[in-house]
Design a protein around this motif. Structure first.
Motif, PDB file in Angstrom:
ATOM      1  N   LEU A  14       0.836  -1.198   0.000  1.00 41.25           N
ATOM      2  CA  LEU A  14       0.000   0.000   0.000  1.00 41.25           C
ATOM      3  C   LEU A  14       0.871   1.249   0.000  1.00 41.25           C
ATOM      4  N   PHE A  15       1.951   1.218   0.803  1.00 45.29           N
ATOM      5  CA  PHE A  15       2.877   2.346   0.868  1.00 45.29           C
ATOM      6  C   PHE A  15       3.539   2.571  -0.485  1.00 45.29           C
ATOM      7  N   LEU A  16       3.991   1.477  -1.116  1.00 44.35           N
ATOM      8  CA  LEU A  16       4.636   1.587  -2.422  1.00 44.35           C
ATOM      9  C   LEU A  16       3.681   2.155  -3.466  1.00 44.35           C
ATOM     10  N   THR A  17       2.437   1.672  -3.437  1.00 46.74           N
ATOM     11  CA  THR A  17       1.443   2.132  -4.409  1.00 46.74           C
ATOM     12  C   THR A  17       1.163   3.620  -4.230  1.00 46.74           C
ATOM     13  N   THR A  18       0.956   4.036  -2.962  1.00 47.63           N
ATOM     14  CA  THR A  18       0.683   5.442  -2.671  1.00 47.63           C
ATOM     15  C   THR A  18       1.851   6.321  -3.092  1.00 47.63           C
ATOM     16  N   SER A  19       3.069   5.879  -2.775  1.00 47.89           N
ATOM     17  CA  SER A  19       4.268   6.643  -3.127  1.00 47.89           C
ATOM     18  C   SER A  19       4.429   6.753  -4.637  1.00 47.89           C
ATOM     19  N   PHE A  20       4.132   5.657  -5.347  1.00 51.48           N
ATOM     20  CA  PHE A  20       4.253   5.634  -6.806  1.00 51.48           C
ATOM     21  C   PHE A  20       3.272   6.616  -7.441  1.00 51.48           C
ATOM     22  N   VAL A  21       2.028   6.604  -6.943  1.00 54.97           N
ATOM     23  CA  VAL A  21       1.004   7.504  -7.483  1.00 54.97           C
ATOM     24  C   VAL A  21       1.393   8.954  -7.230  1.00 54.97           C
ATOM     25  N   ALA A  22       1.842   9.252  -5.982  1.00 57.80           N
ATOM     26  CA  ALA A  22       2.236  10.620  -5.629  1.00 57.80           C
ATOM     27  C   ALA A  22       3.421  11.082  -6.472  1.00 57.80           C
ATOM     28  N   GLN A  23       4.388  10.184  -6.697  1.00 57.97           N
ATOM     29  CA  GLN A  23       5.562  10.547  -7.483  1.00 57.97           C
ATOM     30  C   GLN A  23       5.190  10.842  -8.922  1.00 57.97           C
ATOM     31  N   ASN A  24       4.305  10.017  -9.491  1.00 60.16           N
ATOM     32  CA  ASN A  24       3.848  10.242 -10.864  1.00 60.16           C
ATOM     33  C   ASN A  24       3.148  11.594 -10.990  1.00 60.16           C
ATOM     34  N   LYS A  25       2.278  11.871 -10.025  1.00 61.37           N
ATOM     35  CA  LYS A  25       1.549  13.145 -10.045  1.00 61.37           C
ATOM     36  C   LYS A  25       2.519  14.315  -9.916  1.00 61.37           C
ATOM     37  N   SER A  26       3.515  14.174  -9.026  1.00 58.79           N
ATOM     38  CA  SER A  26       4.511  15.223  -8.838  1.00 58.79           C
ATOM     39  C   SER A  26       5.288  15.485 -10.124  1.00 58.79           C
ATOM     40  N   ILE A  42      -1.402  28.780 -14.981  1.00 56.68           N
ATOM     41  CA  ILE A  42      -1.326  27.315 -15.020  1.00 56.68           C
ATOM     42  C   ILE A  42      -0.068  26.835 -14.294  1.00 56.68           C
ATOM     43  N   ARG A  43       1.031  27.528 -14.505  1.00 57.65           N
ATOM     44  CA  ARG A  43       2.289  27.152 -13.836  1.00 57.65           C
ATOM     45  C   ARG A  43       2.174  27.348 -12.323  1.00 57.65           C
ATOM     46  N   PHE A  44       1.584  28.469 -11.901  1.00 58.73           N
ATOM     47  CA  PHE A  44       1.410  28.725 -10.467  1.00 58.73           C
ATOM     48  C   PHE A  44       0.471  27.693  -9.828  1.00 58.73           C
ATOM     49  N   ASN A  45      -0.583  27.325 -10.547  1.00 54.48           N
ATOM     50  CA  ASN A  45      -1.518  26.322 -10.022  1.00 54.48           C
ATOM     51  C   ASN A  45      -0.830  24.972  -9.831  1.00 54.48           C
ATOM     52  N   ALA A  46       0.058  24.624 -10.760  1.00 55.74           N
ATOM     53  CA  ALA A  46       0.791  23.353 -10.645  1.00 55.74           C
ATOM     54  C   ALA A  46       1.705  23.369  -9.423  1.00 55.74           C
ATOM     55  N   LEU A  47       2.356  24.492  -9.176  1.00 53.67           N
ATOM     56  CA  LEU A  47       3.219  24.625  -8.006  1.00 53.67           C
ATOM     57  C   LEU A  47       2.403  24.548  -6.712  1.00 53.67           C
ATOM     58  N   ALA A  48       1.236  25.183  -6.720  1.00 50.85           N
ATOM     59  CA  ALA A  48       0.363  25.134  -5.539  1.00 50.85           C
ATOM     60  C   ALA A  48      -0.124  23.707  -5.287  1.00 50.85           C
ATOM     61  N   ASP A  49      -0.458  22.995  -6.366  1.00 49.22           N
ATOM     62  CA  ASP A  49      -0.916  21.612  -6.233  1.00 49.22           C
ATOM     63  C   ASP A  49       0.191  20.707  -5.699  1.00 49.22           C
ATOM     64  N   TYR A  50       1.433  20.972  -6.124  1.00 48.32           N
ATOM     65  CA  TYR A  50       2.563  20.184  -5.610  1.00 48.32           C
ATOM     66  C   TYR A  50       2.688  20.377  -4.101  1.00 48.32           C
ATOM     67  N   TYR A  51       2.534  21.617  -3.651  1.00 50.11           N
ATOM     68  CA  TYR A  51       2.615  21.902  -2.217  1.00 50.11           C
ATOM     69  C   TYR A  51       1.554  21.104  -1.455  1.00 50.11           C
ATOM     70  N   LYS A  52       0.328  21.135  -1.938  1.00 48.46           N
ATOM     71  CA  LYS A  52      -0.760  20.424  -1.261  1.00 48.46           C
ATOM     72  C   LYS A  52      -0.491  18.919  -1.201  1.00 48.46           C
ATOM     73  N   LEU A  53       0.100  18.400  -2.262  1.00 48.34           N
ATOM     74  CA  LEU A  53       0.347  16.963  -2.371  1.00 48.34           C
ATOM     75  C   LEU A  53       1.497  16.501  -1.480  1.00 48.34           C
ATOM     76  N   ASN A  54       2.508  17.328  -1.321  1.00 43.77           N
ATOM     77  CA  ASN A  54       3.769  16.854  -0.726  1.00 43.77           C
ATOM     78  C   ASN A  54       4.230  17.549   0.552  1.00 43.77           C
ATOM     79  N   ASN A  55       3.553  18.627   0.988  1.00 45.85           N
ATOM     80  CA  ASN A  55       4.128  19.432   2.073  1.00 45.85           C
ATOM     81  C   ASN A  55       4.287  18.662   3.383  1.00 45.85           C
ATOM     82  N   GLN A  56       3.421  17.690   3.640  1.00 43.68           N
ATOM     83  CA  GLN A  56       3.544  16.926   4.892  1.00 43.68           C
ATOM     84  C   GLN A  56       4.418  15.691   4.719  1.00 43.68           C
ATOM     85  N   ALA A  57       4.267  15.030   3.600  1.00 48.29           N
ATOM     86  CA  ALA A  57       5.023  13.788   3.380  1.00 48.29           C
ATOM     87  C   ALA A  57       6.489  14.060   3.041  1.00 48.29           C
ATOM     88  N   GLN A  58       6.741  15.131   2.275  1.00 50.26           N
ATOM     89  CA  GLN A  58       8.111  15.441   1.849  1.00 50.26           C
ATOM     90  C   GLN A  58       8.386  16.941   2.024  1.00 50.26           C
TER      91      GLN A  58
END
Length: 242
Positions: A14-26, A42-58
């Motif tokens: 489950l951890f590997l799958t979640t990490s793989f999905v997050a990495q692909n999205k990143s 569009i570029r700013f939105n992508a940067l904001a989305d990266y923050y939401k996706l990764n700020n706690q995990a990485q």
């Protein structure tokens, strides 16, 4: 022992799958913000989305991306995005418990919010500074910032922000063991959340805090139903952490 090993194996995959999905999205988001042919928004939105996706995990990797975000916002002379970067940096350093750095970036965000004369940005910033003060156990200052933020949210009729600040005030009273006032503010937060777009997760956290306060008061029969209400919401939202 056999079932325990199977359980560990399932968690590992489950951890590997979640990490793989997050990495692909990143990677997809990175391709968007690095493409100079894309519109700035569009570029700013992508940067904001990266923050939401990764700020706690990485958090450390996210700080590196926020440096890119900052340089792009500076190049484009975009004060709103500079505010977002300062705010995001403050959030990461608060989670890392580097509170002086967190406050430094929230103070930067404060200057930008004043420059932009945006009441929502001011209210968000006051709440964030209040959280740092609460983490520093400077409860008087925390209450002042939460109260000032609450005043703005009430003026602009923002129920989500209002509920969040009422919860923040309740948290401070919980920390200083003034349980009656904590419960009073949590109930106000619940009232503010009715018939509004307050996220279910936020409502669940209020129920958790009411349960926790009753637990501290040794009112266990009153604590249980609030935890159960929170659990019912969190099962629906699939919030594994809570």
């Amino acid at each position: 022992m056999k079932y325990r090993n199977v359980f560990r194996l399932v968690l590992f995959f489950l951890f590997l799958t979640t990490s793989f999905v997050a990495q692909n999205k990143s990677n997809e988001l990175k391709a968007i913000w690095e493409n100079t042919k894309n519109a700035d928004s569009i570029r700013f939105n992508a940067l904001a989305d990266y923050y939401k996706l990764n700020n706690q995990a990485q958090p450390d990797s996210t700080l590196l991306v926020l440096e890119y975000y900052y340089q792009l916002a500076k190049e484009k002379n975009n004060s709103k995005e500079l505010y977002n970067v300062a705010n995001d940096r403050g959030g990461i350093y608060r989670l890392k418990e580097e509170l002086d750095l967190s406050m430094h970036y929230y103070e930067e965000a404060k200057k930008l919010a004043i420059k932009l004369n945006d009441p929502i940005l001011k209210a968000i910033n006051l709440g964030n500074i209040g959280n740092v003060y609460a983490n520093k156990k400077m409860y008087k200052e925390a209450l002042q910032n939460f109260t000032n933020s609450l005043t703005i949210y009430k003026e602009i009729k923002d129920k989500i922000g209002e509920s969040r600040m009422l919860s923040g005030i309740g948290n401070v009273y919980l920390y200083i063991q003034n349980y009656d006032l904590a419960l009073a503010y949590y109930q106000k937060a619940l009232t503010a959340s009715k018939n509004s777009d307050v996220p279910p997760r936020s409502i669940a956290v209020i129920y958790i805090n009411i349960g926790w306060t009753n637990y501290e008061l040794k009112k266990y029969t009153e604590a249980i139903p609030h935890y159960e209400k929170a659990l019912k919401i969190l099962e629906v939202t699939n919030d594994k952490f809570f």
